[in-house]
Design an enzyme around this catalytic site. Structure first.
Site, PDB file in Angstrom:
ATOM      1  N   ARG A  15       0.405  -3.320 -10.124  1.00  0.00           N
ATOM      2  CA  ARG A  15       0.058  -4.240  -9.022  1.00  0.00           C
ATOM      3  C   ARG A  15       1.117  -4.180  -7.906  1.00  0.00           C
ATOM      4  NH1 ARG A  15       2.354  -8.200  -6.108  1.00  0.00           N
ATOM      5  NH2 ARG A  15       3.301  -9.044  -7.993  1.00  0.00           N
ATOM      6  N   ASP A  16       2.320  -4.699  -8.171  1.00  0.00           N
ATOM      7  CA  ASP A  16       3.342  -4.734  -7.116  1.00  0.00           C
ATOM      8  C   ASP A  16       3.748  -3.307  -6.737  1.00  0.00           C
ATOM      9  OD1 ASP A  16       5.368  -5.599  -5.397  1.00  0.00           O
ATOM     10  OD2 ASP A  16       6.066  -7.153  -6.762  1.00  0.00           O
ATOM     11  N   HIS A 207      12.030 -12.221 -10.655  1.00  0.00           N
ATOM     12  CA  HIS A 207      11.283 -11.102 -10.059  1.00  0.00           C
ATOM     13  C   HIS A 207      12.134 -10.549  -8.908  1.00  0.00           C
ATOM     14  CE1 HIS A 207       7.237  -9.381  -8.721  1.00  0.00           C
ATOM     15  NE2 HIS A 207       7.888  -9.351  -7.573  1.00  0.00           N
ATOM     16  N   HIS A 209      13.332  -7.710  -6.345  1.00  0.00           N
ATOM     17  CA  HIS A 209      13.174  -6.412  -5.677  1.00  0.00           C
ATOM     18  C   HIS A 209      14.593  -5.865  -5.471  1.00  0.00           C
ATOM     19  CE1 HIS A 209       8.810  -6.200  -4.804  1.00  0.00           C
ATOM     20  NE2 HIS A 209       8.904  -7.482  -5.143  1.00  0.00           N
ATOM     21  N   CYS A 240       6.063  -5.735  -0.848  1.00  0.00           N
ATOM     22  CA  CYS A 240       4.985  -6.546  -0.292  1.00  0.00           C
ATOM     23  C   CYS A 240       4.717  -6.084   1.136  1.00  0.00           C
ATOM     24  CB  CYS A 240       5.393  -8.023  -0.316  1.00  0.00           C
ATOM     25  SG  CYS A 240       4.204  -9.088   0.492  1.00  0.00           S
ATOM     26  N   ASN A 249      10.493  -3.071  -6.789  1.00  0.00           N
ATOM     27  CA  ASN A 249      11.038  -3.976  -7.803  1.00  0.00           C
ATOM     28  C   ASN A 249      12.153  -3.263  -8.552  1.00  0.00           C
ATOM     29  OD1 ASN A 249       7.910  -4.498  -7.675  1.00  0.00           O
ATOM     30  ND2 ASN A 249       8.814  -6.387  -8.416  1.00  0.00           N
TER      31      ASN A 249
HETATM   32  P1  HMG Z   1      -8.607 -14.489   4.797  1.00  0.00           P
HETATM   33  O1  HMG Z   1      -9.010 -13.335   5.643  1.00  0.00           O
HETATM   34  O2  HMG Z   1      -7.996 -15.681   5.449  1.00  0.00           O
HETATM   35  O3  HMG Z   1      -9.842 -14.939   3.877  1.00  0.00           O
HETATM   36  O4  HMG Z   1      -7.617 -13.972   3.691  1.00  0.00           O
HETATM   37  P2  HMG Z   1     -11.145 -15.709   4.195  1.00  0.00           P
HETATM   38  O5  HMG Z   1     -11.259 -16.743   3.125  1.00  0.00           O
HETATM   39  O6  HMG Z   1     -11.183 -16.174   5.639  1.00  0.00           O
HETATM   40  O7  HMG Z   1     -12.258 -14.577   3.988  1.00  0.00           O
HETATM   41  C1  HMG Z   1     -12.396 -13.472   4.880  1.00  0.00           C
HETATM   42  C2  HMG Z   1     -13.252 -12.408   4.223  1.00  0.00           C
HETATM   43  O8  HMG Z   1     -12.558 -11.854   3.114  1.00  0.00           O
HETATM   44  C3  HMG Z   1     -14.583 -12.938   3.658  1.00  0.00           C
HETATM   45  O9  HMG Z   1     -15.536 -11.873   3.750  1.00  0.00           O
HETATM   46  C4  HMG Z   1     -14.263 -13.147   2.186  1.00  0.00           C
HETATM   47  O10 HMG Z   1     -15.400 -13.071   1.348  1.00  0.00           O
HETATM   48  C5  HMG Z   1     -13.320 -11.995   1.915  1.00  0.00           C
HETATM   49  P3  HMG Z   1     -16.651 -11.862   4.918  1.00  0.00           P
HETATM   50  O11 HMG Z   1     -17.400 -13.139   4.744  1.00  0.00           O
HETATM   51  O12 HMG Z   1     -15.873 -11.823   6.207  1.00  0.00           O
HETATM   52  O13 HMG Z   1     -17.412 -10.601   4.639  1.00  0.00           O
HETATM   53  N1  HMG Z   1     -12.408 -12.347   0.811  1.00  0.00           N
HETATM   54  C6  HMG Z   1     -12.326 -11.668  -0.341  1.00  0.00           C
HETATM   55  N2  HMG Z   1     -12.960 -10.572  -0.805  1.00  0.00           N
HETATM   56  C7  HMG Z   1     -12.640 -10.165  -2.048  1.00  0.00           C
HETATM   57  N3  HMG Z   1     -11.711 -10.806  -2.830  1.00  0.00           N
HETATM   58  C8  HMG Z   1     -11.074 -11.886  -2.379  1.00  0.00           C
HETATM   59  C9  HMG Z   1     -11.363 -12.350  -1.091  1.00  0.00           C
HETATM   60  N4  HMG Z   1     -10.911 -13.393  -0.374  1.00  0.00           N
HETATM   61  C10 HMG Z   1     -11.555 -13.379   0.775  1.00  0.00           C
HETATM   62  N5  HMG Z   1     -10.156 -12.483  -3.147  1.00  0.00           N
HETATM   63  C11 HMG Z   1      -6.524 -14.009   1.574  1.00  0.00           C
HETATM   64  C12 HMG Z   1      -7.003 -14.843   2.758  1.00  0.00           C
HETATM   65  C13 HMG Z   1      -5.607 -14.886   0.751  1.00  0.00           C
HETATM   66  C14 HMG Z   1      -7.718 -13.589   0.756  1.00  0.00           C
HETATM   67  C15 HMG Z   1      -5.787 -12.770   2.151  1.00  0.00           C
HETATM   68  O14 HMG Z   1      -4.765 -13.218   2.961  1.00  0.00           O
HETATM   69  C16 HMG Z   1      -5.209 -11.888   1.071  1.00  0.00           C
HETATM   70  O15 HMG Z   1      -5.946 -11.233   0.359  1.00  0.00           O
HETATM   71  N6  HMG Z   1      -3.852 -11.866   0.947  1.00  0.00           N
HETATM   72  C17 HMG Z   1      -3.193 -11.143  -0.116  1.00  0.00           C
HETATM   73  C18 HMG Z   1      -2.016 -10.400   0.395  1.00  0.00           C
HETATM   74  C19 HMG Z   1      -1.312  -9.718  -0.756  1.00  0.00           C
HETATM   75  O16 HMG Z   1      -1.941  -9.292  -1.709  1.00  0.00           O
HETATM   76  N7  HMG Z   1       0.038  -9.615  -0.658  1.00  0.00           N
HETATM   77  C20 HMG Z   1       0.821  -8.974  -1.665  1.00  0.00           C
HETATM   78  C21 HMG Z   1       0.883  -9.727  -2.957  1.00  0.00           C
HETATM   79  S1  HMG Z   1       2.097 -11.034  -2.968  1.00  0.00           S
HETATM   80  C22 HMG Z   1       3.575 -10.231  -3.376  1.00  0.00           C
HETATM   81  O17 HMG Z   1       3.636  -9.032  -3.402  1.00  0.00           O
HETATM   82  C23 HMG Z   1       4.765 -11.075  -3.758  1.00  0.00           C
HETATM   83  C24 HMG Z   1       5.015 -11.082  -5.290  1.00  0.00           C
HETATM   84  O18 HMG Z   1       5.173  -9.773  -5.795  1.00  0.00           O
HETATM   85  C25 HMG Z   1       6.270 -11.905  -5.607  1.00  0.00           C
HETATM   86  C26 HMG Z   1       7.483 -11.510  -4.757  1.00  0.00           C
HETATM   87  O19 HMG Z   1       7.851 -10.319  -4.727  1.00  0.00           O
HETATM   88  O20 HMG Z   1       8.045 -12.435  -4.160  1.00  0.00           O
HETATM   89  C27 HMG Z   1       3.837 -11.745  -6.038  1.00  0.00           C
HETATM   90 MG    MG Z   2       6.994  -8.613  -5.677  1.00  0.00          MG
END
Ligand code: HMG
Ligand code: MG
Length: 308
Positions: A15-16, A207, A209, A240, A249
């Site tokens: 994933r990450d 966690h 990095h 990210c 990481n």
């Molecule tokens: P948004 O665009 O605000 O969502 O995204 P929305 O609710 O307005 O929906 C827009 C469209 O997206 C819609 O489709 C939804 O159906 C679709 P449309 O009607 O336009 O055709 N949609 C989805 N489709 C499939 N699966 C879903 C989904 N959600 C909406 N789940 C959202 C908001 C949160 C979804 C977006 O911002 C997002 O996906 N963000 C994720 C970003 C990400 O993955 N970042 C990396 C992970 S975090 C990280 O790495 C940190 C960590 O490792 C810890 C650390 O290191 O600190 C965990």
């Molecule tokens: Mg991370």
């Protein structure tokens, strides 16, 4: 110093590790890689994320990956989920554990999940409730605990507030994220001194990095403070896309090298993981950051390692 006998490693590479890769790793290769990880003795693997695929194209095949792997009994397969749409997809794919996530800093939260911190709480509360009702485990991440790429210093009060809210929702474990790899051991000690007065060490994971090479030092301090669960990514992949400057990481390979050398048990077979590191290095097409993997592969005379 008295070290713990054992440590739990939570592998987040699929994933990450892959979410920020420019090269799209094919679904078959992701599945083959996760299957190798499953055979290594790792008991926790975060296999993908059910986020908006437009935001993270590298993991747009989440359903195919989660339903295509060969599950090994005793291994918990986790997926990252941001909202109810993602939860529905994760449940259809029958993952064991749901990881919810948010940030301690307002700007990173907004850039990463398009919501303010206060708007995020009710969304995650629903996710955790539904997960528990489905009889599954729920894990929480708090990002930018040690620094934010947009705001710099993050107040400990913000970390406490987000952490308390996540535990009140019912998460079983909280992973404290150094999203951009800025933490140092003294800072980790200071933060943990505050948090361990509120939350038991057994419910916390770290966690880190490794952007600036301090991750293993930070892990050592966390161990001294009583935390025994660490997230890591094979080969040191990761980052990210919504945190500029974030790199991989801490490498699972490096973490195992250090822990096993210290006599700390993990249950993971380092040799099996060498082959899994080599596999993903070849697929990604660049040298993996893990120093111990590179050292092990050159010691084996090039049968492993830098073939790219
Ligand atoms: P948004 O665009 O605000 O969502 O995204 P929305 O609710 O307005 O929906 C827009 C469209 O997206 C819609 O489709 C939804 O159906 C679709 P449309 O009607 O336009 O055709 N949609 C989805 N489709 C499939 N699966 C879903 C989904 N959600 C909406 N789940 C959202 C908001 C949160 C979804 C977006 O911002 C997002 O996906 N963000 C994720 C970003 C990400 O993955 N970042 C990396 C992970 S975090 C990280 O790495 C940190 C960590 O490792 C810890 C650390 O290191 O600190 C965990
Ligand atoms: Mg991370």
């Amino acid at each position: 110093m008295k070290w713990p006998e054992g440590v739990t490693i939570k592998e987040v590479g699929p994933r990450d590790g892959l979410q920020n890769e420019k090269t799209f790793i094919s679904t078959d290769d992701k599945i083959a890689w996760i299957n190798q990880l499953s055979e290594s003795g790792l008991k926790h693997i975060e296999i993908t994320s059910f986020v908006n695929p437009k935001w993270i194209p590298a993991l747009s095949d989440a359903t195919a990956v989660a339903t295509g792997i060969t599950k090994v009994p005793g291994v918990t397969y986790t997926a990252l989920v941001p909202n109810l749409r993602g939860l529905e997809r994760a449940f259809q794919s029958n993952v064991d554990e749901i990881a919810v996530f948010m940030s301690a800093s307002e700007t990173h939260n907004q850039k990463n999940i398009n919501k303010s911190i206060d708007q995020t709480f009710p969304v995650l509360r629903d996710l955790v409730r539904e997960t528990i009702m489905a009889g599954k485990i729920s894990r929480g991440y708090v990002s930018t605990v040690f620094g934010c790429p947009y705001e710099g210093h993050v107040k400990i009060e913000s970390v406490i507030r987000v952490s308390e809210n996540l535990f009140e929702m019912g998460i079983a474990e909280l992973s404290l994220g150094d999203t951009i790899g800025v933490a140092n051991p003294k800072q980790v000690q200071d933060v943990l001194e505050v948090l361990l007065k509120r939350f038991p060490a057994d419910n916390l994971a770290m966690h880190f990095h490794d952007t600036r090479g301090t991750a293993l030092a930070n892990i050592l301090v966390s161990l001294e403070m009583g935390v025994t669960t660490f997230d890591s990514s094979l080969g040191g992949l990761g980052g990210c896309p919504y945190a500029p400057g974030a790199s991989g990481n801490v490498a699972t390979d490096d973490l195992l090298y250090m822990l096993h050398g210290m006599g700390i048990h993990t249950g993971v077979d380092q040799h099996k993981l060498l082959h899994a590191s080599q596999f993903i290095q070849e697929k990604i097409g660049r040298t993996l950051p893990s120093k111990s993997f590179q050292a092990a592969s050159s010691a084996l005379g090039g049968t492993l390692g830098s073939t790219v």
